[in-house]
Write a protein that holds these residues in place. Structure first.
Motif, mmCIF file in Angstrom:
data_model
loop_
_atom_site.group_PDB
_atom_site.id
_atom_site.type_symbol
_atom_site.label_atom_id
_atom_site.label_comp_id
_atom_site.label_asym_id
_atom_site.label_seq_id
_atom_site.Cartn_x
_atom_site.Cartn_y
_atom_site.Cartn_z
ATOM 1 N N ILE A 28 -4.474 -2.736 8.022
ATOM 2 C CA ILE A 28 -5.001 -3.448 9.192
ATOM 3 C C ILE A 28 -6.435 -3.921 8.924
ATOM 4 N N GLU A 29 -7.236 -3.033 8.366
ATOM 5 C CA GLU A 29 -8.634 -3.400 8.067
ATOM 6 C C GLU A 29 -8.660 -4.592 7.111
ATOM 7 N N ALA B 90 0.815 -1.213 0.000
ATOM 8 C CA ALA B 90 0.000 0.000 0.000
ATOM 9 C C ALA B 90 0.852 1.268 0.000
ATOM 10 N N GLY B 91 2.200 1.103 0.095
ATOM 11 C CA GLY B 91 3.072 2.276 0.023
ATOM 12 C C GLY B 91 3.440 2.898 1.351
ATOM 13 N N VAL B 92 3.360 2.125 2.429
ATOM 14 C CA VAL B 92 3.802 2.659 3.717
ATOM 15 C C VAL B 92 4.657 1.598 4.412
ATOM 16 N N ALA B 93 5.781 2.046 5.011
ATOM 17 C CA ALA B 93 6.715 1.116 5.655
ATOM 18 C C ALA B 93 6.758 1.364 7.154
ATOM 19 N N PHE B 94 6.919 0.296 7.912
ATOM 20 C CA PHE B 94 7.222 0.400 9.352
ATOM 21 C C PHE B 94 8.167 -0.738 9.669
ATOM 22 N N VAL B 95 8.562 -0.884 10.941
ATOM 23 C CA VAL B 95 9.420 -2.009 11.299
ATOM 24 C C VAL B 95 8.611 -2.971 12.162
ATOM 25 N N LEU C 265 1.895 12.590 7.345
ATOM 26 C CA LEU C 265 1.685 11.680 8.477
ATOM 27 C C LEU C 265 0.304 11.036 8.417
ATOM 28 N N ASP C 266 -0.689 11.886 8.189
ATOM 29 C CA ASP C 266 -2.057 11.393 8.190
ATOM 30 C C ASP C 266 -2.255 10.361 7.072
ATOM 31 N N ALA C 267 -1.724 10.662 5.889
ATOM 32 C CA ALA C 267 -1.856 9.727 4.767
ATOM 33 C C ALA C 267 -1.166 8.401 5.081
ATOM 34 N N GLY C 268 0.017 8.486 5.705
ATOM 35 C CA GLY C 268 0.749 7.272 6.053
ATOM 36 C C GLY C 268 -0.055 6.411 7.005
ATOM 37 N N VAL C 269 -0.592 7.038 8.039
ATOM 38 C CA VAL C 269 -1.361 6.282 9.030
ATOM 39 C C VAL C 269 -2.633 5.719 8.384
ATOM 40 N N ARG C 270 -3.228 6.476 7.464
ATOM 41 C CA ARG C 270 -4.429 5.983 6.793
ATOM 42 C C ARG C 270 -4.123 4.719 5.987
ATOM 43 N N LYS C 271 -3.001 4.710 5.293
ATOM 44 C CA LYS C 271 -2.599 3.518 4.535
ATOM 45 C C LYS C 271 -2.384 2.340 5.489
ATOM 46 N N LEU C 272 -1.735 2.625 6.604
ATOM 47 C CA LEU C 272 -1.499 1.579 7.599
ATOM 48 C C LEU C 272 -2.827 1.029 8.106
#
Lengths: 484, 484
Positions: free
Chosen positions: A473-474, A430-435, A462-469
């Protein structure tokens, strides 16, 4: 076949046996000696070629070790297989050292790769607000150095670092000058410490969860890693580990810890130091985030509380200014500084001078502390924005987290049954990375946890990143197969 | 004593045996259990404290391993020695890894230290004419990057290097892009290659004499070093070594070699490659000086002649521009690039971005090649000045040397009986540094040789440096005791 060898075997100035090896090898390559053929007995060949039997034995053994011949007791020596044809790809895999193959985890590299990928919103890399970097002051400092003393910038510098920069750090942080050694980043320091202090099989106590780069460096040095639950901060448990495992050192990141964000209270710091003194165990204190509080300054560092000269203090400008600087430092007993310098010369005779001179100037002129003040406020603001975005977008109950008081990270726990590793795959798509959590554990654990960096993208993203995350999750939630 | 232990031993939530260890330790520290005292038998103590015998055994064993108790079969367990009083200096020496203690040679560090010591005329460090560094073009490039894309400069970058810079190198040197990996200097490359390719005990063939940093890196990785006399260039000898030692790799610096200045002829290059292919041995080609010819370009690199993908090409901007840049690169098979990147992330997640972007711009704009052209002429001039100074000042017969055709060094042989190590001591006292021959040998040899760099000091200081050296030689000659 013997006849053709006799013809080909002319005396040369080359060693006889290597000459014979070449001849036999060519005969095998040409097919004159096909796979499965029996080569002449050593004594026979030696007699025909008028050379010593030892020479023939050496040549056969050489070809055996290369897999071209194989000897069978009582039966003779046979051609094994044709050699690889010319142009065969060089078999690099077989050339890699066993130790290098042991450690193939590429998490750190993936994290920095995602950070520099413009198509990826990276909440993975630990980066401060680099859009606040004091570019003008830095450029002025570079210009100053190149105007006044370019030779000092371009020639070799001392392995321990430029005196000018060591002194600036000494004054700014209250460390005696001879105890400061400059590094090309804290990761270089961890690698050097692991190589200086760890013999294969040594036990090392690390934060659990803790910094993945430390885990990698100590593991690569062959250490047996023992995790101490740093969030619980149970000193009795730590003593138990010290007694049971007799570790070579304790590595901890006690302030705004990576990845949990927690800070060790001063009481635990004191008890940790007492234990380290009692059991004669050095502490490596990773103080990378110490200056990154939002409102309340953190307790004193272990270095400042250390009355017994047993703390090796590791610090960096990566999290307070920019990782791109590649600049860190160690404060330690002079004998350790000496040992590290001798190790460092082998892999990096000195750290880049220009950036040392420039940073010395930023520190002396106050630009560094002014910058710290600005990013503390900005980081606090971004932390709030991320928490608000998480509350806004992530389905209720899917993610639990605490409110950080400093540092760069929100450490989250997924609802039961959900895998952070599986989620990461979905999020990257979806275009967002975390560890994902497992990277921070010295043992197989942590797959219900994940680390988000709230400073590495602009507030607008930030908001867009969290939305992708949240979308990832959904998606996981609605595909029960994925959460199994 | 048993009674006081009984009193002190109250139940806690702590593990019993670590509690007991602490109590016994305190008793020893207080002198209640003096050195030589016998501690209660395990069974007795367990009974009195109402704990299991195993707990007591564990506690005693713990104190034994710390040197506080010692058990004698049939006699019992005794107190060994009082613990160190509080405030005793932490015994750092005992904490150093065995592998780190094995390699304590500090030559590289001494060389870079002398280079940055303003009181020392250094003919030691291998530095090009850094007074020719294109400061204006570099500053313009830095300003350009920070104006256009500061975020890319300051955030993390890819471990393999910035694509922009890798592509610039790819185009400039004719290497496919995916084969280029950026390094923080060639020394980092040697360290990485040693760690990726060498298991302890592996044989490695190195130039004899050869680059001291390579010798150090391979030795530190546990390699058995086999010297090949690169000046003689005897390919039969090399084949003999390949057959006899089955080396893991061959390291060579074939062009304007460090320290001898010699260049391997194209015929030998071809034969070397044929042997490497025949024996399946990779070659690490150190091409650091390849572009530094005076008049005649050097023969093609081994990389360019390699038809079998077995050359790992190591290069650097330290000798063609400035060591202060801390920038080098490797060209190798993609599988090796991948392996090195995974190793590199552990010690340096990425090379500084700013200097990569700036250098990419200098290459693209032609400033780099224009600079090369200028320093070739300047280096030739300085080489001539040094040879003239040597002829002018050094007593006839005291020093023999050949006229270099490129590179940075004059390799000298002292008259019989004179020690380069002893001469260096005398020279340093007189304020001039060079590198004594033994540093370049993988075995104890070379004390009749020394390396002088003709580019590292300004032409105006070259004569003074050589005069000081000549003075040191004269002093040695007139003190027969020193030349014994």
């Amino acid at each position: 076949m013997l006849a053709s060898l006799e013809t080909d075997f002319v005396r040369t100035s080359r060693p006889l046996y290597s000459h014979l090896v070449t001849l036999l090898e060519s005969a095998i390559a040409r097919g004159d000696l096909p796979s499965g053929a029996r080569v002449p007995p050593e004594r026979t060949l030696a007699g025909r070629l008028k050379i010593s039997r030892t020479t023939v034995v050496s040549a056969y053994r050489e070809l055996e070790s290369r897999g071209l011949l194989r000897g069978y007791v009582g039966r003779g020596t046979f051609v094994c297989a044709p050699p690889e044809p010319e142009g065969t790809p060089f078999a690099w895999r077989g050339k890699i050292a066993a130790a290098a193959l042991r450690t193939s985890d590429s998490t750190l590299r993936d994290v920095v790769r995602h950070a520099s990928d413009p198509r990826m919103l990276s909440l993975a890399a630990g980066e401060p607000a680099i859009d606040f970097f004091p570019n003008d002051a830095f450029q002025e400092a570079v210009a100053h150095v190149l105007r006044n003393d370019p030779a000092s910038a371009w020639r070799h510098g001392p392995t321990e670092g430029q005196p000018e920069f060591r002194h600036a750090i000494s004054d700014r942080y209250g460390v005696p000058r001879e105890r400061v050694l400059i590094l090309g980043g804290a990761q270089q320091g961890l690698d050097l410490l692991a190589r200086c202090l760890i013999d294969p099989g040594d036990a090392v106590i690390v934060d659990r969860p803790g910094y993945l780069g430390a885990i990698q460096s100590f593991r690569a040095a062959g250490a047996k890693l023992i995790g101490w639950d740093v969030a619980a901060g149970d000193v009795d448990e730590l003593e138990d580990l010290l007694v049971r495992y007799r570790p070579k050192l304790v590595y901890t990141n006690p302030t705004f810890q990576n990845p949990t964000g927690i800070t060790m209270p001063i009481r635990i710091r004191r008890e940790l130091l007492t234990l380290a003194q009692r059991y004669r165990v050095p502490i490596v204190e990773d103080a990378t985030y110490h200056d990154l509080y939002f409102n309340e300054p953190a307790p004193p560092t272990l270095r400042e509380l250390d009355g017994h000269n047993l703390v090796i203090h590791l610090n960096s400008f990566s999290k307070v200014l920019a990782p791109g600087l590649r600049l860190g430092w160690i404060a330690a007993a002079p004998s350790i500084v000496e040992q590290i310098a001798i190790m460092k010369q082998r892999l990096d005779p000195h750290t880049q001078n220009l950036v040392q001179f420039a940073m010395a100037r930023l520190i002396r002129q106050g630009a560094f502390d002014a910058h710290l003040k600005r990013i503390r406020a900005e980081h606090a603001r971004r932390s709030g924005l991320m928490l608000a975005a998480l509350q806004r977008h992530v389905p209720a109950g899917a993610l639990r987290f605490a409110r950080p008081q400093g540092g760069l990270y929100v450490w989250c726990r997924l609802e039961p049954g959900m895998s952070a590793t599986a989620l990461l795959e979905r999020a990257l798509a979806a275009g967002v990375a975390f560890v994902a959590g497992p990277a921070f554990y010295p043992d197989p654990a942590g797959d219900s946890q994940l680390r988000l960096c709230f400073t590495s993208v602009l507030p607008s993203a930030l908001d867009a990143g969290v939305r992708k995350l949240a979308g990832a999750i959904e998606h996981m939630r609605s595909s029960p197969a994925l959460t199994a």
